[in-house]
Design a protein around this motif. Structure first.
Motif, mmCIF file in Angstrom:
data_model
loop_
_atom_site.group_PDB
_atom_site.id
_atom_site.type_symbol
_atom_site.label_atom_id
_atom_site.label_comp_id
_atom_site.label_asym_id
_atom_site.label_seq_id
_atom_site.Cartn_x
_atom_site.Cartn_y
_atom_site.Cartn_z
ATOM 1 N N ALA A 1 0.827 -1.214 0.000
ATOM 2 C CA ALA A 1 0.000 0.000 0.000
ATOM 3 C C ALA A 1 0.857 1.258 0.000
ATOM 4 N N GLU A 2 1.898 1.275 0.817
ATOM 5 C CA GLU A 2 2.777 2.445 0.898
ATOM 6 C C GLU A 2 3.468 2.699 -0.439
ATOM 7 N N ALA A 3 3.958 1.630 -1.075
ATOM 8 C CA ALA A 3 4.640 1.779 -2.367
ATOM 9 C C ALA A 3 3.681 2.297 -3.434
ATOM 10 N N LEU A 4 2.452 1.795 -3.464
ATOM 11 C CA LEU A 4 1.491 2.235 -4.479
ATOM 12 C C LEU A 4 1.025 3.667 -4.239
ATOM 13 N N ARG A 5 0.974 4.101 -2.990
ATOM 14 C CA ARG A 5 0.605 5.499 -2.731
ATOM 15 C C ARG A 5 1.666 6.455 -3.268
ATOM 16 N N GLY A 6 2.906 5.967 -3.386
ATOM 17 C CA GLY A 6 3.983 6.801 -3.909
ATOM 18 C C GLY A 6 4.060 6.818 -5.423
ATOM 19 N N VAL A 7 3.247 6.014 -6.092
ATOM 20 C CA VAL A 7 3.246 5.964 -7.562
ATOM 21 C C VAL A 7 2.445 7.166 -8.085
ATOM 22 N N PRO A 8 3.030 7.944 -9.002
ATOM 23 C CA PRO A 8 2.298 9.095 -9.552
ATOM 24 C C PRO A 8 0.962 8.690 -10.164
ATOM 25 N N SER A 9 -0.040 9.524 -9.994
ATOM 26 C CA SER A 9 -1.382 9.223 -10.503
ATOM 27 C C SER A 9 -1.435 9.203 -12.026
ATOM 28 N N SER A 10 -0.431 9.741 -12.675
ATOM 29 C CA SER A 10 -0.396 9.736 -14.140
ATOM 30 C C SER A 10 -0.124 8.331 -14.695
ATOM 31 N N ILE A 11 0.409 7.444 -13.858
ATOM 32 C CA ILE A 11 0.667 6.072 -14.293
ATOM 33 C C ILE A 11 -0.606 5.267 -14.064
ATOM 34 N N LYS A 12 -1.199 4.815 -15.150
ATOM 35 C CA LYS A 12 -2.506 4.144 -15.075
ATOM 36 C C LYS A 12 -2.452 2.637 -15.270
ATOM 37 N N LYS A 13 -1.566 2.158 -16.150
ATOM 38 C CA LYS A 13 -1.510 0.728 -16.461
ATOM 39 C C LYS A 13 -1.046 -0.057 -15.236
#
Length: 191
Positions: free
Chosen positions: A166-178
């Motif tokens: 969860a922590e790692a995915l929260r750090g992923v920019p929202s522009s990355i969709k795939k």
């Protein structure tokens, strides 16, 4: 066990729909939002929670996996059955419920049939603890990560803890969709 049902909506009743698949009509209890999105004569695809009891065989359907997982979390709370859990999910959308629970606010559950003040407080306390265990907190960096998120499930499958994923995915920019790109970006943060 039925996990997913795809077929034609042949009838809608209050709180449920009959979906014909393979020549058999299945009555599926749905949330208010999902009920409104189902159209007579059109195909529907629902994630199913199947309840088999001595006197009944009930199907509960959800348009997305995150709602099904939240429903199952509600059922894990003592005194909350499927009817009350459906009422809770019908009262507000999943993001609003998750946000209110993460923020410790039982007011969103006020007025839900079958949920009194003490039950609402217990639901919030118990689900908040479970949400924190998987990294879904009100003060997190990004958007809450649903346990039904495919990228989240992929990270768990790779051996990361729910909190790490969860922590790692929260750090992923929202522009990355795939999904695949989100997993790669999350893995870069975990390594």
């Amino acid at each position: 066990m039925i996990a997913r049902l795809r077929g034609i909506v042949i009838e809608k009743t209050i709180g449920s729909a009959i979906i014909e698949a393979g020549g058999v009509g299945y009555e599926v209890v749905v949330t208010a939002a999902d009920h409104g999105s189902l159209t007579m004569g059109e195909e529907a695809s629902l994630h199913i929670f199947e309840q088999i009891r001595e006197d009944a065989h009930n199907l509960y359907g959800f348009s997305n996996l995150a709602s099904k997982h939240f429903f199952e979390q509600l059922l894990s709370i003592s005194g909350i059955g499927p009817k009350v859990a459906i009422n809770i999910l019908s009262a507000a959308g999943l993001p609003q419920l998750q946000s209110a629970i993460a923020g410790g606010d039982p007011e969103i559950l006020r007025g839900v049939a079958g949920v009194g003040k003490k039950t609402a407080e217990r639901i919030v306390v118990e689900l908040k603890t479970k949400m924190e265990a998987v990294g879904l907190t009100a003060g997190g960096m990004g958007e809450p990560v649903s346990s039904g998120d495919a990228a989240y499930q992929a990270l768990i499958g790779l051996g990361y803890t729910p909190a790490q994923a969860a922590e790692a995915l929260r750090g992923v920019p929202s522009s990355i969709k795939k999904e695949q790109d989100r997993v790669k970006a999350a893995l870069k943060q975990l390594i």
